[in-house]
Design a protein around this motif. Structure first.
Motif, PDB file in Angstrom:
ATOM      1  N   ASP A  71      -3.070  -8.331  -9.226  1.00 51.06           N
ATOM      2  CA  ASP A  71      -2.625  -6.939  -9.196  1.00 51.06           C
ATOM      3  C   ASP A  71      -1.813  -6.719  -7.920  1.00 51.06           C
ATOM      4  O   ASP A  71      -2.365  -6.749  -6.819  1.00 51.06           O
ATOM      5  CB  ASP A  71      -3.836  -6.004  -9.239  1.00 51.06           C
ATOM      6  CG  ASP A  71      -3.438  -4.544  -9.288  1.00 51.06           C
ATOM      7  OD1 ASP A  71      -2.453  -4.227  -9.975  1.00 51.06           O
ATOM      8  OD2 ASP A  71      -4.116  -3.724  -8.640  1.00 51.06           O
ATOM      9  N   ALA A 138       0.998  -4.206 -12.203  1.00 56.55           N
ATOM     10  CA  ALA A 138       1.529  -3.369 -11.126  1.00 56.55           C
ATOM     11  C   ALA A 138       1.658  -1.938 -11.632  1.00 56.55           C
ATOM     12  O   ALA A 138       1.932  -1.703 -12.809  1.00 56.55           O
ATOM     13  CB  ALA A 138       2.885  -3.876 -10.659  1.00 56.55           C
ATOM     14  N   VAL A 141       4.767   0.658  -7.977  1.00 56.40           N
ATOM     15  CA  VAL A 141       5.183  -0.196  -6.857  1.00 56.40           C
ATOM     16  C   VAL A 141       6.670  -0.042  -6.592  1.00 56.40           C
ATOM     17  O   VAL A 141       7.088   0.241  -5.467  1.00 56.40           O
ATOM     18  CB  VAL A 141       4.842  -1.678  -7.133  1.00 56.40           C
ATOM     19  CG1 VAL A 141       5.414  -2.580  -6.038  1.00 56.40           C
ATOM     20  CG2 VAL A 141       3.331  -1.852  -7.227  1.00 56.40           C
ATOM     21  N   THR A 151       6.997  -9.899  -8.839  1.00 54.07           N
ATOM     22  CA  THR A 151       5.824 -10.227  -9.642  1.00 54.07           C
ATOM     23  C   THR A 151       5.961 -11.478 -10.490  1.00 54.07           C
ATOM     24  O   THR A 151       5.050 -12.311 -10.520  1.00 54.07           O
ATOM     25  CB  THR A 151       5.472  -9.044 -10.568  1.00 54.07           C
ATOM     26  OG1 THR A 151       6.643  -8.695 -11.338  1.00 54.07           O
ATOM     27  CG2 THR A 151       5.019  -7.836  -9.760  1.00 54.07           C
TER      28      THR A 151
END
Length: 212
Positions: A71, A138, A141, A151
């Motif tokens: 995460d 996510a 963000v 990511t």
């Protein structure tokens, strides 16, 4: 105690089951020390269940059994802590760069005794090679064209990104399409989670990443 509405409580019981009490304790952390330390705005207290905790927790229905989840930008544990509560079979790594947020997450995880959670103080790019995961999550963000670069590399060429987004999800996805393809994304969709549980289901951008 932050009270959930009858509808929210019904949803919480379905999502968290026997761990509902832990979810209630997490909401209390958010409403007290979470506000005191600036992780949650005071105006969000009445919406903690619906807009935050349940909105995040339903994403668990999109994740395979026993998956390793990273995460990114965990902040107030959204969605990471809620996923850990809803799905004890998952292994969750909370990745958060700010020390004060990490300290708060450590206190919460210890209080809730979440054995399936570990916390890594790092920026997303610093976590590459240090975390092994099947799924990256996510929320709030950054825009997807930036988020993809933060990511997708954590998946090391195989897995999926689940990014919680709002009504502009498809527009963000269209804008990020080239970046996602360059990073190994082979399939992208906008899906909803919690359609049979929440009044307002959660919108998620799902990116499948493969070396093939």
């Amino acid at each position: 105690m932050v009270e959930a509405s009858d509808t929210e409580r019904d949803a919480a019981e379905r999502i968290f089951g026997v761990r509902l009490g832990l979810a209630e304790r997490f909401v209390q952390h958010l409403a007290t020390s979470g506000i005191e330390r600036g992780l949650i705005g005071p105006r969000e207290v009445p919406r903690l269940w619906g807009r935050h905790v349940l909105n995040c927790a339903v994403v668990a229905e999109l994740i395979a059994d026993g998956a390793r989840v990273a995460d990114v930008g965990s902040g107030a544990g959204l969605p990471g802590v809620t996923l850990a509560l809803a799905r004890p079979d998952l292994h969750i790594t909370l990745i958060e760069p700010l020390e004060r947020r990490v300290a708060w997450l450590e206190e919460v995880v210890m209080d809730l005794d979440l054995e399936n959670v570990e916390i890594m103080r790092a920026r997303a790019e610093q976590a590459m090679g240090r975390v092994s995961c099947d799924v990256v999550t996510a929320r709030a963000v950054s825009a997807l064209d930036t988020l993809a670069g933060l990511t997708i590399p954590l998946l090391a060429g195989e897995g999926e990104l689940l990014a919680i987004k709002g009504r502009g999800a498809q527009a963000e996805l269209d804008k990020a399409a080239k970046v996602i393809r360059r990073l190994g994304g082979v399939e992208t969709t906008v899906v909803v989670a919690g359609a049979d549980i929440l009044v307002e289901p959660t919108t998620v951008v799902r990116v499948i990443v493969s070396k093939r």
